[in-house]
Write an enzyme that holds these catalytic residues in place. Structure first.
Site, PDB file in Angstrom:
ATOM      1  N   HIS A   1      -8.755   1.151  -2.338  1.00  0.00           N
ATOM      2  CA  HIS A   1      -9.471   0.684  -3.517  1.00  0.00           C
ATOM      3  C   HIS A   1     -10.960   0.975  -3.399  1.00  0.00           C
ATOM      4  O   HIS A   1     -11.713   0.180  -2.827  1.00  0.00           O
ATOM      5  CB  HIS A   1      -9.259  -0.826  -3.673  1.00  0.00           C
TER       6      HIS A   1
ATOM      7  N   GLY B   1      -6.450 -10.763   0.789  1.00  0.00           N
ATOM      8  CA  GLY B   1      -5.674  -9.749   0.075  1.00  0.00           C
ATOM      9  C   GLY B   1      -4.805 -10.455  -0.945  1.00  0.00           C
ATOM     10  O   GLY B   1      -4.915 -10.200  -2.134  1.00  0.00           O
TER      11      GLY B   1
ATOM     12  N   LEU C   1      -4.322 -12.801  -3.525  1.00  0.00           N
ATOM     13  CA  LEU C   1      -5.491 -13.234  -4.294  1.00  0.00           C
ATOM     14  C   LEU C   1      -5.639 -14.753  -4.348  1.00  0.00           C
ATOM     15  O   LEU C   1      -4.666 -15.491  -4.328  1.00  0.00           O
ATOM     16  CB  LEU C   1      -5.443 -12.613  -5.688  1.00  0.00           C
TER      17      LEU C   1
ATOM     18  N   HIS D   1      -9.899   1.530  -9.712  1.00  0.00           N
ATOM     19  CA  HIS D   1      -9.551   0.290  -9.009  1.00  0.00           C
ATOM     20  C   HIS D   1      -8.757   0.556  -7.741  1.00  0.00           C
ATOM     21  O   HIS D   1      -9.176   0.203  -6.647  1.00  0.00           O
ATOM     22  CB  HIS D   1      -8.757  -0.657  -9.918  1.00  0.00           C
TER      23      HIS D   1
ATOM     24  N   SER E   1       2.620 -42.387   1.274  1.00  0.00           N
ATOM     25  CA  SER E   1       3.987 -41.913   1.506  1.00  0.00           C
ATOM     26  C   SER E   1       4.081 -41.048   2.756  1.00  0.00           C
ATOM     27  O   SER E   1       5.056 -41.096   3.483  1.00  0.00           O
ATOM     28  CB  SER E   1       4.476 -41.096   0.302  1.00  0.00           C
TER      29      SER E   1
ATOM     30  N   GLU F   1      -1.564 -28.816  -3.325  1.00  0.00           N
ATOM     31  CA  GLU F   1      -0.897 -28.398  -2.094  1.00  0.00           C
ATOM     32  C   GLU F   1      -1.313 -26.995  -1.665  1.00  0.00           C
ATOM     33  O   GLU F   1      -1.568 -26.749  -0.472  1.00  0.00           O
ATOM     34  CB  GLU F   1       0.625 -28.457  -2.269  1.00  0.00           C
TER      35      GLU F   1
ATOM     36  N   HIS G   1       9.500 -36.865   3.768  1.00  0.00           N
ATOM     37  CA  HIS G   1      10.549 -36.877   2.738  1.00  0.00           C
ATOM     38  C   HIS G   1      11.329 -35.564   2.828  1.00  0.00           C
ATOM     39  O   HIS G   1      11.455 -34.823   1.859  1.00  0.00           O
ATOM     40  CB  HIS G   1       9.942 -37.094   1.350  1.00  0.00           C
TER      41      HIS G   1
ATOM     42  N   ASP H   1      14.437 -40.034  -5.713  1.00  0.00           N
ATOM     43  CA  ASP H   1      13.602 -39.041  -6.400  1.00  0.00           C
ATOM     44  C   ASP H   1      14.418 -37.819  -6.819  1.00  0.00           C
ATOM     45  O   ASP H   1      14.037 -37.104  -7.744  1.00  0.00           O
ATOM     46  CB  ASP H   1      12.422 -38.606  -5.517  1.00  0.00           C
TER      47      ASP H   1
END
Ligand SMILES: [Ca+2]
Ligand SMILES: [Ca+2]
Lengths: 681, 681
Positions: free
Chosen positions: A31, A119, A121, A266, A388, A420, A470, A478
């Site tokens: 690139h 790399g 993204l 690009h 939890s 997360e 969990h 759940d």
């Protein structure tokens, strides 16, 4: 004093551009566009602002730089070469070749001076947030009047791709909340992504979004030429102490090429005639390649020398500091050396079968309570599941901007928010800073949200720890949306990551012990919501091998191998089998990765020839064939209900396990099967 | 005319709140806080604005509702019950019990009226974006003057958790770009998440962020009481035709509870005395549970009846439309029925060994070119990798707001942007709308970024298609950051998802054929960057079984089983083995999921007893033990370099494969191994 610029700066910038042109042409791959567009920003930053020592890329108070749009790595490789890192012109000529130090995307484990692997993204800018958090923490913990030991900034460049990625959104929002004034991100606004004009998919107002996140926002409108403007923006960014700064730099992708400003530059090398055109335009000889004018080397070496002097001064300051703050200095030096406080492992809890049944998430909390004060390297928290995951130790202080009233930067408990993926990437940054052991809590099922970051921990050999509670259908009500089935297989299939599923307290301590002393391998700790009995025969030492015989019998009819919450059930199953006249061995296999590293002799002692082996785990059977002849698991999604009922529904009771074991014994009657551990090559 | 509110509305709202209180108490589990806080918004929306027919939850032009904070599902279950969906009071009493229609999070496959499965945060609102895209597409394709067949809105509620998730950021940014005026999202601003005060982690200005995304932003400051304000906001949202709208509704979590406004009411049932307190406060009998005043049923049934009348009118309109636009009507009716145009599969390309070697990503493009005009249900695109994934068929029109100049809503090519996770969730929404087959392209390695959405496709039985190119180390120079190792194992371990890795053109056509006719199972198509030869013996029919014998020999010494790009190499390896006097069979196993559904007889004909079986695939060996005795794969990360060199480095050449096969044959000399397909239970 603001930096000034002269002709040599322009030559340096064009040298960077042309190294990217030449390397991608030689590789016939790569690139060129981003390096050509970003050379001015990168030059101003590296040459006029950053402090680093190419002779010691690990100098602790160095400014950190992250190229989040990692595909533009020739920009970074060119810089590292020019400033005298251990990266030769030949290395640049080997760009994207097998075994080179210049792979197709920057790999921290391969190339000196590459802080983090990028790399994929969105990851790099999120790592940068972690790097900045680490700096804030070190400064709060160690800096004293007259001893500004930790002053470094973290700089990152990201492109349109990173801006669109959710992981970057998560980490950027967190960075704003955390008021990280030491974080400066350049947004390469070049209006081009792989599909062409970014207006096809990205019409959001990026700066306004970052303003909403709580960042300072700046804009350099002519990033191709306005070196003074770039410098002024960096100065303004550095001056803002209570907000991270994003500097939008409008650039021309592939600057100088006939195709500049299009996606044609690009991801493909320039055509030969276009390369010649660019070289002439920049005053270089169109017939030469990989040319670095001596004046450019000279300009860069001045900066490198200043960085080396910074390190020298820092080392001297640290010596003075050691006299005045001996305890802190001991801590700090052990961080720099990558060692833990002596004897820390003596604090790990030890259990006997007389101890009560406890959920392994609670056992994990007990470990954290025991180690919180003993191991100051530990820094972590939860993605909004503190109550939890049981991740907060009793004496913890929150890592927060003091103005929030919730804590301060010396704190080590992180409120990651419901982020997360961002958490995973921030942990990678925290670890990459050095001297920290980051951990992050969520439900095991949602570690998958962070798969992109987890993979990079493993690839770049960063030992972060996931506290993944969990961990099965045992979470009960759940239901299937939260009950992992494929998750352990996913991460067991990933190279270089431990996936611990402790069966009791001693195994939980072992999991922490091995994870915290790991230098190159991250860990996931899969922990139960439900209570687990303390097992006869488990020890930290045995569990630290990744797998061991929990219950041995001679002339066995079967070996049952299990993990975590099913080990206790399997133990009960062996008793039922005994009552029926069968002899059943039981193996606990808390971590496959660690077990696989043991000697073949040891592994065959755990999984011997001559009788069938059956695995028991309340999730996918996929992969268990590696250790067993028959597999008892769940290859569908789970169910919502009280957990004992859910276990019973899928047959995971001592009786259900014994029944499958009997069938296994029957199926192998008269056969003396070989251990699956034998392999032909 | 704006709706008016009276006492019955308040009773209805409190009924919803108390059903959530009672159900969570009875289950001794679940989340009362969100339903209690959101009951006013939900009531106003369902009762005064939405059109739906509880007797036919699939009425095509119904307004869609998504509860993105799925843990608050008692809100949804209460509503579905009150309006007369097939969900009884007993079902509510069975909340979170095994086998009930009221699992711990809303499951589209379990409960009539649940549009999409939610709970994993951020997914629902992103599904809502897909639902709104689908509506825009149907309206653009089918609506004609006098025939406003598609007029429905998509409504979603999300909480702080969704706001923090990256997937929601991605989809929300896309929704702003797409100017989806038919999308209205309520943001439940209650200042509480699981860790307590959201100020600990979330200080961004949410409305400003959405403004930056291009949304209309509104704020109802008293969401607990201001029913007229809620209604006015919805009206304003509906009136804005060229932007999605976010309505921030400031509410009190657990409204009415003694613990209202705290995280104490988030994820735990109310204490008995608190429940009594709430009931008294709302004028209900504190000693009764699961009470629905008749006047509330009456109020709701009026709305339900209006919805049934809407459907009746819609059906009549469709009949008139059928006369005037017979071709479109045929298409539309086949969408509603879930069928494809007759004979569509005849357009699938067929190959012979005389055809040239072609990369399977190109073979995929050929399929899309062949089907683009034949199957109008196909709608999809790429996460900014169009030129690499080859996802855009020749005659495609972009799905874009006309004002962008790039296309219009009748277009079916989607520029998802660099938003893999958002793409996965948007695809789930597109599919959930009905009558569409969504696909999305990215590199196989980055399907992992979308793991959360992929899992929900599988769990909620939504047949979306991932066009996952660059499926191995065969991508070459981009290197380990982009080379999947664990990815196929991850998704093969996930229940209910096909993972196709076609070896040639016929297998690629088979993969599309099975995926596009799938009613309940999503697919990932793993496609090569490099060219693959057309194989002797492959047919669409055989490959549609998921696995078949590509090369049969009698009295074989070994069976080699492989997938995708390694099948051709393995075929060459069998020739080397033949030249050395060995007899080698070759099995191609493009999709495990489909193969596993075949009869045991068929499977044993593919993997018979009596000789060793060796797997060959350039990624993790984990899982291959299910079909083979020995495994040849890569259990480390890959390498950056020209692809043939990378293949050679890891031994993946005909010679390297033959060498391992010889070792396998030697290891099993004198042994007559059983097929791994035999299982004991
Ligand atoms: Ca760009
Ligand atoms: Ca909330």
């Amino acid at each position: 004093m603001s930096p000034t610029f002269d002709k040599v700066d322009t030559v340096a910038i064009n040298t960077i551009r042309l190294l990217a042109v030449d390397a991608t042409i030689k590789a016939n791959s790569g690139h060129p566009g981003a390096p050509m567009g970003l050379a001015p920003v990168a030059h101003v930053l590296f040459n006029k602002f950053m402090s680093f020592n190419p002779k010691n890329p690990k100098y602790f108070n160095r400014d950190r730089f992250v190229l989040s749009n990692g595909h533009g790595c020739m920009l970074l490789y060119a810089l590292l070469h020019l400033y005298g890192y251990d990266l030769s012109l030949d290395d640049l000529k080997n760009f994207r070749q097998l075994g080179s130090k210049t792979p197709g995307h920057p790999e921290a484990a391969d190339t000196p001076g590459v802080e983090v692997t990028t790399g994929p993204l969105g990851q790099g800018v999120s790592n940068a947030v972690g790097l900045a958090m680490a700096q804030a923490h070190f400064a709060a913990r160690f800096n004293k009047p007259g001893y500004d030991l930790f002053t470094n900034y973290t700089y990152a460049i990201m492109g349109d791709g990173c801006v669109m990625e959710g992981v970057a959104s998560e980490a950027s929002s967190a960075a704003g909340h955390l008021q990280l004034g030491n974080l400066i991100v350049f947004y390469d606004d070049n209006h081009i992504s792989i599909d062409g004009d970014t207006a096809q998919a990205l019409t959001e107002d990026v700066l306004k979004k970052y303003e909403a996140y709580g960042w300072q926002t700046l804009w350099v409108k002519d990033g191709d030429n306005d070196l003074a403007g770039i410098a002024a923006a960096i100065e303004e960014a550095k001056a803002c102490k209570n907000k991270p700064t994003i500097i939008k730099v409008t650039t021309t992708i592939g600057f100088g090429s006939k195709l500049q400003g299009t996606h044609g530059v690009h991801g493909n090398p320039l055509k030969k005639d276009d390369a010649a055109h660019v070289k002439e335009l920049f005053g270089f000889n169109p017939n030469e390649s990989f040319v670095v004018p001596q004046e450019v080397y000279d300009l860069c070496s001045t900066t490198a020398a200043a960085g080396a002097a910074d390190e020298e001064a820092w080392n001297q300051l640290l010596e003075k500091y050691s006299a005045e703050y001996p305890e802190l200095a001991v801590d700090l030096k052990s961080r720099v050396a990558g060692t833990l406080p002596e004897g820390w492992e003596k604090s790990l809890p030890v259990y006997t079968p007389a101890d009560p049944a406890i959920a392994s998430r609670k056992l994990s909390e007990t470990v954290l309570n025991a180690l919180g004060d003993v191991v100051p390297q530990l820094i972590g928290g939860s993605a909004d599941l503190t109550g939890s995951n049981y991740t907060r130790w009793k004496t913890a202080v929150d890592f927060q901007p003091p103005s929030t009233g919730f804590g301060d930067y010396s704190g080590r408990y992180i409120r990651y928010g419901v982020r997360e993926h961002g958490m995973g990437a921030m942990m990678n940054g925290l670890a990459a800073y050095g001297g920290l052991i980051p951990f992050g809590g969520t439900f095991l099922n949602f570690v998958s949200y962070a798969a992109g970051a987890v993979r990079l921990s493993a690839l770049s050999e960063i030992p972060v720890i996931w506290v993944a509670t969990h961990d099965s259908i045992g979470l009960g009500e759940d239901g299937p949306t939260h009950q992992p089935i494929e998750t352990l297989a996913h991460f067991r299939a990933t190279p270089n990551i431990m996936v611990w599923r402790p069966a009791d307290g001693n195994e939980c301590s072992a999991a922490y012990k091995v994870s915290m002393t790991s230098k190159h391998t991250p860990s996931i700790l899969a922990l139960s919501r439900q209570n687990l009995p303390q097992l006869e025969g488990s020890t930290i030492e045995k569990a630290s091998k990744g797998g061991y015989v929990l219950k041995e019998v001679a002339d066995a009819n079967i070996t049952i191998v299990s993990t975590g919450s099913e080990v206790g059930l399997s133990l009960d199953a062996t008793k039922i089998l005994e009552s029926k006249g069968y002899k059943a061995r039981l193996v606990s296999l808390p971590d496959w990765f660690t077990f696989d590293k043991q000697s073949l002799d040891y592994k065959l002692s755990v999984f011997p020839d001559g009788h069938p082996i059956m695995s028991v785990e309340v999730m996918t059977t996929l992969g268990w064939q590696k250790y067993s002849h028959e597999q008892f698991g769940i290859n569908t999604f789970g169910a919502s209900g009280p957990y004992l009922q859910v276990y019973a529904k899928f047959g995971f009771t001592p009786e259900g396990i014994a029944e499958r074991a009997e069938k296994t014994i029957a199926a192998y009657k008269g056969v003396s099967p070989r251990s699956p551990l034998h392999i032909a090559f």
